[in-house]
Design an enzyme around this catalytic site. Structure first.
Site, mmCIF file in Angstrom:
data_model
loop_
_atom_site.group_PDB
_atom_site.id
_atom_site.type_symbol
_atom_site.label_atom_id
_atom_site.label_comp_id
_atom_site.label_asym_id
_atom_site.label_seq_id
_atom_site.Cartn_x
_atom_site.Cartn_y
_atom_site.Cartn_z
ATOM 1 N N SER A 23 0.812 -1.219 0.000
ATOM 2 C CA SER A 23 0.000 0.000 0.000
ATOM 3 C C SER A 23 0.845 1.268 0.000
ATOM 4 O O SER A 23 1.691 1.445 0.868
ATOM 5 C CB SER A 23 -0.887 0.047 1.249
ATOM 6 O OG SER A 23 -1.743 -1.040 1.290
ATOM 7 N N HIS A 53 -3.917 0.686 -3.994
ATOM 8 C CA HIS A 53 -3.510 -0.452 -4.823
ATOM 9 C C HIS A 53 -4.069 -0.259 -6.224
ATOM 10 O O HIS A 53 -5.275 -0.222 -6.420
ATOM 11 C CB HIS A 53 -4.054 -1.763 -4.254
ATOM 12 C CG HIS A 53 -3.388 -2.189 -2.989
ATOM 13 N ND1 HIS A 53 -2.117 -2.683 -2.955
ATOM 14 C CD2 HIS A 53 -3.818 -2.194 -1.720
ATOM 15 C CE1 HIS A 53 -1.791 -2.982 -1.711
ATOM 16 N NE2 HIS A 53 -2.800 -2.691 -0.930
ATOM 17 N N HIS A 76 -5.772 -9.441 -0.666
ATOM 18 C CA HIS A 76 -5.680 -9.756 0.765
ATOM 19 C C HIS A 76 -6.778 -10.719 1.191
ATOM 20 O O HIS A 76 -7.911 -10.645 0.717
ATOM 21 C CB HIS A 76 -5.808 -8.483 1.589
ATOM 22 C CG HIS A 76 -4.760 -7.454 1.293
ATOM 23 N ND1 HIS A 76 -4.914 -6.493 0.312
ATOM 24 C CD2 HIS A 76 -3.535 -7.241 1.845
ATOM 25 C CE1 HIS A 76 -3.828 -5.724 0.282
ATOM 26 N NE2 HIS A 76 -2.974 -6.164 1.189
ATOM 27 N N TYR A 78 -8.152 -10.529 4.019
ATOM 28 C CA TYR A 78 -9.176 -9.762 4.758
ATOM 29 C C TYR A 78 -10.231 -9.151 3.838
ATOM 30 O O TYR A 78 -11.291 -8.749 4.283
ATOM 31 C CB TYR A 78 -8.538 -8.689 5.652
ATOM 32 C CG TYR A 78 -7.842 -7.538 4.950
ATOM 33 C CD1 TYR A 78 -8.570 -6.551 4.280
ATOM 34 C CD2 TYR A 78 -6.454 -7.429 4.976
ATOM 35 C CE1 TYR A 78 -7.933 -5.493 3.641
ATOM 36 C CE2 TYR A 78 -5.813 -6.372 4.338
ATOM 37 C CZ TYR A 78 -6.552 -5.420 3.675
ATOM 38 O OH TYR A 78 -5.921 -4.385 3.047
ATOM 39 N N GLU A 79 -9.943 -9.073 2.544
ATOM 40 C CA GLU A 79 -10.944 -8.598 1.587
ATOM 41 C C GLU A 79 -11.954 -9.698 1.269
ATOM 42 O O GLU A 79 -12.902 -9.469 0.519
ATOM 43 C CB GLU A 79 -10.272 -8.177 0.283
ATOM 44 C CG GLU A 79 -9.344 -6.992 0.386
ATOM 45 C CD GLU A 79 -8.584 -6.772 -0.915
ATOM 46 O OE1 GLU A 79 -9.118 -6.090 -1.790
ATOM 47 O OE2 GLU A 79 -7.467 -7.309 -1.054
ATOM 48 N N ALA A 106 3.275 -2.707 3.792
ATOM 49 C CA ALA A 106 3.164 -1.725 4.864
ATOM 50 C C ALA A 106 2.915 -2.523 6.144
ATOM 51 O O ALA A 106 2.151 -3.488 6.136
ATOM 52 C CB ALA A 106 1.994 -0.789 4.598
ATOM 53 N N MET A 197 -0.742 -7.670 7.245
ATOM 54 C CA MET A 197 -1.841 -8.549 6.814
ATOM 55 C C MET A 197 -1.616 -9.143 5.421
ATOM 56 O O MET A 197 -2.574 -9.458 4.715
ATOM 57 C CB MET A 197 -3.155 -7.747 6.814
ATOM 58 C CG MET A 197 -3.440 -7.024 8.111
ATOM 59 S SD MET A 197 -4.835 -5.906 7.948
ATOM 60 C CE MET A 197 -4.674 -4.945 9.478
ATOM 61 N N SER A 198 -0.365 -9.267 5.036
ATOM 62 C CA SER A 198 -0.090 -9.798 3.685
ATOM 63 C C SER A 198 1.186 -10.631 3.719
ATOM 64 O O SER A 198 1.597 -11.110 4.774
ATOM 65 C CB SER A 198 0.060 -8.636 2.696
ATOM 66 O OG SER A 198 1.219 -7.870 2.971
ATOM 67 N N ASN A 221 3.537 2.771 10.782
ATOM 68 C CA ASN A 221 3.040 3.269 12.062
ATOM 69 C C ASN A 221 3.699 2.460 13.176
ATOM 70 O O ASN A 221 4.043 1.302 12.983
ATOM 71 C CB ASN A 221 1.513 3.129 12.145
ATOM 72 C CG ASN A 221 1.045 1.712 11.848
ATOM 73 O OD1 ASN A 221 1.113 1.257 10.702
ATOM 74 N ND2 ASN A 221 0.606 1.008 12.858
ATOM 75 N N HIS A 234 -5.973 3.591 7.335
ATOM 76 C CA HIS A 234 -5.375 3.140 6.078
ATOM 77 C C HIS A 234 -4.772 4.321 5.321
ATOM 78 O O HIS A 234 -3.714 4.195 4.698
ATOM 79 C CB HIS A 234 -6.407 2.409 5.219
ATOM 80 C CG HIS A 234 -5.814 1.815 3.974
ATOM 81 N ND1 HIS A 234 -4.918 0.772 4.011
ATOM 82 C CD2 HIS A 234 -5.954 2.153 2.669
ATOM 83 C CE1 HIS A 234 -4.535 0.489 2.767
ATOM 84 N NE2 HIS A 234 -5.154 1.305 1.944
HETATM 85 N N1 HPA Z 1 -1.141 -3.630 11.882
HETATM 86 C C1 HPA Z 1 -1.449 -4.477 10.899
HETATM 87 N N2 HPA Z 1 -1.252 -4.214 9.617
HETATM 88 C C2 HPA Z 1 -0.688 -3.037 9.298
HETATM 89 C C3 HPA Z 1 -0.355 -2.100 10.275
HETATM 90 C C4 HPA Z 1 -0.577 -2.417 11.646
HETATM 91 O O1 HPA Z 1 -0.300 -1.640 12.563
HETATM 92 N N3 HPA Z 1 0.181 -1.029 9.639
HETATM 93 C C5 HPA Z 1 0.168 -1.309 8.311
HETATM 94 N N4 HPA Z 1 -0.355 -2.531 8.102
#
Ligand code: HPA
Length: 257
Positions: A23, A53, A76, A78-79, A106, A197-198, A221, A234
């Site tokens: 991302s 994306h 993903h 999660y999608e 990310a 998450m990937s 982050n 996001h």
């Molecule tokens: N947690 C999970 N997935 C992420 C994060 C996070 O803090 N930052 C970017 N992708």
């Protein structure tokens, strides 16, 4: 070697390296003889839905370097995508004859780092509830992330990079929500350095097929306090990834050299 033309008729040569961009990451914008192929024109790829994306496969030559393929946008779990979709880009790369893979993502930092840092993934914890490697006979190498390639890149970064390259263990969670304070404490205790998450299914799939894989997290982050995780969005992730793209660009060019 000529490309598997039934899959991608417009591909002139087999790219040496396949890259997946996470991302917000913008890199390698100066490819020569660049070809942009929308995912919708590639057999076997679903459509992308996540902001940041693009859903485009870019093929071209790095000036003075190899021909590469860059997947801008991934699928993903999660999608709601099944595992086959989460690994679809790896299957595509493998089928067109690519042997080396660089995954980027990310991720939230679980250490005392700063947003924008880059982390070379040395290993991962798979807490995504699925295996990436295919079927019963899948070979899982002792090291999913190519040790020699990693060491070369780390040595390059030590001597040449204008930033500190972090190294560590990536933990893959299903998502899509970010972590609770209790989950953060737990992830730190089990040895994770970055959370996302990937990547895990893709890396496991590619390694099980004998491809050479490395992966780099952009720490978008710092996930170590309840406050930061409660406010992470996001959009913020995409924004920090864009700002860290210069360092990522340097690192990727070194990985391709
Ligand atoms: N947690 C999970 N997935 C992420 C994060 C996070 O803090 N930052 C970017 N992708």
């Amino acid at each position: 070697m000529t490309a598997n033309t039934s899959l991608l008729p417009s591909l002139p040569v087999v790219p040496e390296v396949g890259i997946v961009l996470g991302s917000g990451i913008v890199v390698l914008e100066d490819l020569e003889d660049r070809l942009d192929i929308p995912y919708s024109e590639i057999p076997g790829l679903p459509e992308t839905t996540v902001a940041g994306h693009a859903g485009v496969l870019t093929v071209g030559r790095v000036p003075g370097g190899p021909v590469i393929a860059i997947a801008r946008g991934r699928f993903h779990l999660y999608e709601g995508h099944p595992l086959e979709s989460a690994t679809a880009i790896m299957r595509l790369f493998e089928q067109i004859g690519i042997r080396r893979i660089i995954l980027t993502n990310a991720a939230g930092g679980l250490r005392d780092w700063v947003a924008g840092d880059l982390m070379l993934i040395d290993d991962h914890l798979n807490l995504m509830g699925v295996q990436g490697a295919e079927a019963e006979q899948a070979l899982t190498p002792a090291e999913i992330y190519d040790p020699a390639w990693r060491e070369r890149l780390a040595a390059w970064a030590r001597d040449n990079a204008s930033f500190t390259l972090r190294r560590g263990t990536y933990v893959g969670l299903l998502g899509p929500s970010y972590e609770t304070p209790a989950e953060i404490t737990w992830l730190q205790r089990i040895g994770a350095d970055a959370v996302g998450m990937s990547t895990v299914p893709e890396a496991a799939y590619a390694a099980s097929k004998g491809l050479s894989v490395i992966a780099i997290s952009c720490i978008t982050n710092i996930a170590t306090t309840a406050e930061t995780q409660a406010t992470t969005s996001h959009m913020e992730v995409v924004d920090v990834a864009a700002k860290a793209s210069r360092a990522m660009d340097q690192l990727l060019r070194a990985a391709l050299a």
